[in-house]
Design a protein around this motif. Structure first.
Motif, mmCIF file in Angstrom:
data_model
loop_
_atom_site.group_PDB
_atom_site.id
_atom_site.type_symbol
_atom_site.label_atom_id
_atom_site.label_comp_id
_atom_site.label_asym_id
_atom_site.label_seq_id
_atom_site.Cartn_x
_atom_site.Cartn_y
_atom_site.Cartn_z
ATOM 1 N N THR A 213 0.837 -1.196 0.000
ATOM 2 C CA THR A 213 0.000 0.000 0.000
ATOM 3 C C THR A 213 0.875 1.250 0.000
ATOM 4 O O THR A 213 1.874 1.311 0.723
ATOM 5 C CB THR A 213 -0.950 0.061 1.218
ATOM 6 N N ASN A 214 0.485 2.238 -0.803
ATOM 7 C CA ASN A 214 1.265 3.481 -0.813
ATOM 8 C C ASN A 214 0.705 4.495 0.176
ATOM 9 O O ASN A 214 1.049 5.661 0.147
ATOM 10 C CB ASN A 214 1.322 4.072 -2.230
ATOM 11 N N LYS B 81 8.315 1.815 0.968
ATOM 12 C CA LYS B 81 9.155 2.594 0.063
ATOM 13 C C LYS B 81 10.440 1.852 -0.284
ATOM 14 O O LYS B 81 10.897 1.866 -1.430
ATOM 15 C CB LYS B 81 9.482 3.945 0.728
ATOM 16 N N ASN C 56 -4.396 2.178 -4.379
ATOM 17 C CA ASN C 56 -3.332 2.404 -3.394
ATOM 18 C C ASN C 56 -2.136 1.481 -3.550
ATOM 19 O O ASN C 56 -1.441 1.179 -2.574
ATOM 20 C CB ASN C 56 -3.900 2.288 -1.966
ATOM 21 N N SER D 288 9.744 -0.669 -2.860
ATOM 22 C CA SER D 288 9.574 -0.006 -4.162
ATOM 23 C C SER D 288 10.926 0.346 -4.764
ATOM 24 O O SER D 288 11.168 0.123 -5.954
ATOM 25 C CB SER D 288 8.758 1.283 -4.004
ATOM 26 N N ALA E 158 1.517 0.655 -4.324
ATOM 27 C CA ALA E 158 2.778 1.415 -4.353
ATOM 28 C C ALA E 158 3.583 1.105 -5.617
ATOM 29 O O ALA E 158 3.386 0.068 -6.254
ATOM 30 C CB ALA E 158 3.596 1.072 -3.104
ATOM 31 N N ASP E 159 4.484 2.019 -5.960
ATOM 32 C CA ASP E 159 5.331 1.860 -7.147
ATOM 33 C C ASP E 159 6.098 0.543 -7.085
ATOM 34 O O ASP E 159 6.612 0.161 -6.031
ATOM 35 C CB ASP E 159 6.371 2.988 -7.226
#
Lengths: 135, 130, 102
Positions: free
Chosen positions: B48-49, B62, B102, B65, B104-105
């Protein structure tokens, strides 16, 4: 050449208290389409997954135990249940669901999917696999 | 060697994602290929971002990612587990009429078959969970 | 064929360690990670079991997890080796498969 690996799903957790048993079963069903040499092991609290008479109406959770009975239709027919794990929990084979499959190589005779093995035999079975799934 | 990783637990609650991350980094450093990282059960929450961890803590989402970008990792979130837990990409948002996405990258949502396929194709499967 | 077993539970909380010990054949490798590292310490109620296991299996403990919990190498049961994450990766590669006792 297609790779055929010996896959064993190692079930060590009881159902309902956590989601692992159900979501593990979902992998087994999807995995059946990949034509691997699949077996399931029921060890420790995993033996509780295939208890007879599960009734979840009072906890408002889906009773997924019938799915185990359908595994034969997915050609998942090797279910190893550990004797010591049953005994430690005061269980015998009679406490578990009778899980069977129809053997296409034997005029569709109905056969038991469950094989009861000792802990030492289970250790050997683990040893013989290519991939061990744990949830 | 080709390694596949499975993560069964969410970030911060359990050490599984931290262990998997450090293992993945060490494997890459040793020159191994990480063919896929598969997020299952509550592990889907690693993707989830929307997390905002305290500044002095590690940012688990993060750093996955970033590791994915730097090494072209395939981070796969299980769709069935994600739908139950509210991890949604653009396609899922439209299909199920949700108000947001949502993911994440570096993560993508896909089916359980991706786990089975990874186990077939990789030389090893290593599971991090509870 | 050889197997790397990992255990990530304190032996005082769950049965993962004892299950791992009784389901791993001779010459297996066992790596204690996360809360599993508590199983590597001397003078505990399960130290005897680990002591016997060390004689026929290779037992390792993940150093970073040990250190994080205020433990050090001096407290380890004799015969247990400390590895870092690079060593963890090497163990995975050196064995044919991995059984994670979650």
């Amino acid at each position: 050449m297609a790779t055929i690996k010996k896959f064993m799903y190692v079930n060590r957790k009881a159902p309902y208290g956590t989601v692992y048993a159900l979501e593990s079963l979902e992998v087994v069903l999807i995995g059946a389409a990949f034509d691997q040499d699949v077996s399931l092991a029921f060890v420790d609290d995993g033996v509780y997954q295939i208890m007879k008479g599960q009734d979840t109406s009072g906890i408002e959770v889906k009773n997924f135990s019938p799915i185990y009975s359908a595994l034969g239709d997915y050609e998942v027919t090797k279910l190893y249940v550990e004797k010591e794990s049953m005994e430690e929990r005061g269980l015998t084979l009679d406490d578990l669901m009778p899980l069977v499959y129809e053997d296409e190589d034997d005029d569709w005779a109905e056969k038991d999917s469950i094989t009861v093995v000792s802990r030492a035999e289970m250790a050997e079975l683990l040893e013989q696999q290519d991939v061990l799934f744990n949830f | 060697m080709k390694l596949a990783i499975q993560i069964n637990e969410g970030p911060y609650q359990h050490e599984a994602s931290d262990s998997a991350y450090l293992f993945t980094k060490a494997a890459l450093q040793a020159g191994h290929e990480i063919s896929r990282v598969f997020f299952y059960h509550d592990g889907v929450n690693n993707g989830t971002n929307l997390t905002t961890p305290p500044q002095d803590d590690r940012n688990i989402v993060k750093r996955w990612s970033e590791l994915a970008t730097e090494n072209e990792l395939d981070l796969v979130i299980c769709v069935a587990a994600a739908q139950r837990r509210g991890i949604v990409d653009q396609g899922e948002m439209e299909r199920n009429g949700k108000s947001a996405q949502n993911v994440a990258d570096g993560f993508r949502i896909s089916g359980l078959g991706q786990l089975v396929e990874a186990a077939i194709e990789a030389d090893r499967l290593v599971v991090f969970g509870d | 064929m050889s197997t790397l077993h990992t255990v990530n539970k304190s032996p005082f909380e769950k049965n993962s360690m004892s299950s791992c010990l009784s389901h791993s054949v001779a010459d297996s490798a066992i790596l204690m990670i996360e809360d599993g590292v508590y199983g590597a310490i001397k003078n505990t109620s399960i130290a005897g079991d680990i002591d016997s296991a060390v004689k026929e299996k290779s037992i390792y403990v993940l150093g970073p997890d040990l250190k994080a919990r205020g433990l050090n190498e001096d407290q380890l049961i004799d015969g247990i080796s400390v590895v870092d994450y690079a060593g963890f990766v090497e163990l995975v590669c050196a064995n044919d498969k991995v059984q994670n006792w979650l």
